[in-house]
Design a protein around this motif. Structure first.
Motif, PDB file in Angstrom:
ATOM      1  N   ALA A  66       5.506   6.109  11.841  1.00 52.77           N
ATOM      2  CA  ALA A  66       4.064   6.165  12.075  1.00 52.77           C
ATOM      3  C   ALA A  66       3.406   5.299  11.011  1.00 52.77           C
ATOM      4  O   ALA A  66       3.700   5.452   9.824  1.00 52.77           O
ATOM      5  CB  ALA A  66       3.561   7.603  11.985  1.00 52.77           C
ATOM      6  N   VAL A  67       2.527   4.400  11.438  1.00 51.39           N
ATOM      7  CA  VAL A  67       1.895   3.458  10.512  1.00 51.39           C
ATOM      8  C   VAL A  67       0.382   3.540  10.662  1.00 51.39           C
ATOM      9  O   VAL A  67      -0.158   3.329  11.754  1.00 51.39           O
ATOM     10  CB  VAL A  67       2.375   2.011  10.766  1.00 51.39           C
TER      11      VAL A  67
ATOM     12  N   CYS B 139       4.673  -0.932   3.640  1.00 48.22           N
ATOM     13  CA  CYS B 139       3.574  -1.498   4.431  1.00 48.22           C
ATOM     14  C   CYS B 139       2.543  -2.088   3.492  1.00 48.22           C
ATOM     15  O   CYS B 139       2.328  -1.581   2.387  1.00 48.22           O
ATOM     16  CB  CYS B 139       2.962  -0.463   5.370  1.00 48.22           C
ATOM     17  N   SER B 140       1.907  -3.161   3.946  1.00 48.12           N
ATOM     18  CA  SER B 140       1.051  -3.952   3.063  1.00 48.12           C
ATOM     19  C   SER B 140      -0.289  -4.267   3.697  1.00 48.12           C
ATOM     20  O   SER B 140      -0.477  -4.130   4.904  1.00 48.12           O
ATOM     21  CB  SER B 140       1.757  -5.267   2.700  1.00 48.12           C
ATOM     22  N   SER B 141      -1.196  -4.723   2.842  1.00 51.11           N
ATOM     23  CA  SER B 141      -2.526  -5.120   3.316  1.00 51.11           C
ATOM     24  C   SER B 141      -2.470  -6.360   4.188  1.00 51.11           C
ATOM     25  O   SER B 141      -3.465  -6.699   4.847  1.00 51.11           O
ATOM     26  CB  SER B 141      -3.457  -5.366   2.120  1.00 51.11           C
TER      27      SER B 141
ATOM     28  N   GLN C  18       0.789  -1.222   0.000  1.00 50.17           N
ATOM     29  CA  GLN C  18       0.000   0.000   0.000  1.00 50.17           C
ATOM     30  C   GLN C  18       0.828   1.282   0.000  1.00 50.17           C
ATOM     31  O   GLN C  18       0.387   2.307  -0.517  1.00 50.17           O
ATOM     32  CB  GLN C  18      -0.937   0.005   1.210  1.00 50.17           C
ATOM     33  N   ASP C  19       2.026   1.240   0.608  1.00 45.26           N
ATOM     34  CA  ASP C  19       2.807   2.479   0.712  1.00 45.26           C
ATOM     35  C   ASP C  19       4.286   2.139   0.831  1.00 45.26           C
ATOM     36  O   ASP C  19       4.663   1.064   1.311  1.00 45.26           O
ATOM     37  CB  ASP C  19       2.351   3.295   1.924  1.00 45.26           C
ATOM     38  N   ILE C  20       5.124   3.086   0.384  1.00 46.23           N
ATOM     39  CA  ILE C  20       6.578   2.954   0.468  1.00 46.23           C
ATOM     40  C   ILE C  20       7.161   4.315   0.825  1.00 46.23           C
ATOM     41  O   ILE C  20       6.677   5.339   0.360  1.00 46.23           O
ATOM     42  CB  ILE C  20       7.190   2.466  -0.862  1.00 46.23           C
TER      43      ILE C  20
END
Length: 315
Positions: A179-180, A129-131, A113-115
């Motif tokens: 922060a996630v 970060c991933s699903s 989802q994000d890098i």
């Protein structure tokens, strides 16, 4: 506010991310058409597409530039569960620069989802970060040869799936922090603990009125001499929030509280981004406008400008 740049990207589907490089002279765009495009600002103040290529076999969610100290390096992540590392090189045959894939990171078990590249003082590292709920951090084994990326850490941040990630950019803090955001909803603050040699959860951003739906974006503000940190979050619940984070290193304690909540978009808020000094916050949502926020003389956060692509002046 006058519209001074407007150009047709010719992506064949929805654009998911637009990312400026360090100097603001280049832009990378990515889309559900599975392609990445790189744009350069020429002497006539026009954005020219210098290169485009099919990057993934699914929708490309995010692109990120590495610090220019490490060269012209891009990372991309996709619904296809893959993270790709790209590097620009001179095409000796055509005399034109082209982008080559240097590495493929395939550890995720679900959509990435994000890098985010780490701040320069931490070296050439990349957080994803991933699903599947996991955060994975990689480091280039050799910054002159980007073919090898070593997995440094992997930890489960959110059971409901991680949606967005942001590094603490300050070089003054002794330990790396992240922060996630998640679809639970919620935002967790993680810190690397040297004693245990792993990432530990140190705080959750809840506040007096926590977000009630998925977090679409999180952004940690640059810290130019403040004694505290600021973090902005954007949510599906149609609000953006600003959080104040106090880090007490000697007590190894982190405390957070919400200092501002804005429902101004009255629609899903998708992106938040700080300026280089961490004093102005920009947000965008499904209402089709960008809103700018800063503190007034009484230190309260206020919206001071609303920008629309179809407008010539502020509201």
């Amino acid at each position: 506010m006058h519209v001074f740049h407007k150009f047709e990207t010719q992506h064949e589907d929805l654009i998911h991310d637009i990312c400026y490089d360090f100097y603001g002279k280049r832009i990378a765009t990515c889309s559900s058409d599975q392609r990445i495009k790189v744009w350069d600002l020429n002497d006539q103040n026009e954005w020219i597409c210098s290169c485009e290529w099919k990057a993934h076999s699914g929708s490309v969610w995010k692109v990120a530039w590495a610090h220019p100290e490490f060269g012209q390096v891009l990372a991309s992540c996709s619904f296809d569960r893959i993270v790709c590392i790209w590097e620009e090189e001179l095409d000796t045959k055509g005399g034109k620069n082209r982008w080559s894939k240097r590495a493929t990171l395939v550890d995720s078990r679900d959509s990435v989802q994000d890098i985010k590249f780490a701040p320069r003082h931490l070296g050439l590292r990349l957080a994803t970060c991933s699903s599947d709920g996991f955060v994975r951090i990689y480091e280039a084994a050799d910054v002159t040869n980007l073919a090898t990326w070593s997995p440094m850490e992997e930890f489960e941040s959110q059971k409901g799936g991680a949606t967005c990630i942001s590094w603490n950019p300050s070089p003054l803090d002794s330990r790396p922090m992240l922060a996630v955001g998640s679809s639970d909803p919620g935002v967790k603050i993680w810190e690397y603990n040297e004693t245990y040699r792993k990432w530990v959860h140190v705080e959750t951003l809840q506040g007096t009125k926590p977000h009630t739906s998925a977090i679409h974006d999180v952004c940690w503000a640059p810290n130019m001499g403040r004694t505290y940190h600021l973090i902005a979050t954007a949510s599906k619940d149609q609000t953006l929030k600003i959080w104040k984070l106090q880090i007490q290193s000697e007590k190894q304690k982190v405390e957070a509280k919400d200092v501002a909540t804005f429902p101004d978009h009255q629609s899903e808020v998708w992106r938040v981004e700080w300026n280089i000094t961490g004093t102005i916050l920009a947000s965008s949502g499904d209402d089709g406008v960008v809103r700018l926020f800063k503190t007034d003389f009484s230190n309260e956060w206020k919206c001071f400008s609303v920008i629309s692509g179809s407008m010539e002046d502020d509201e």
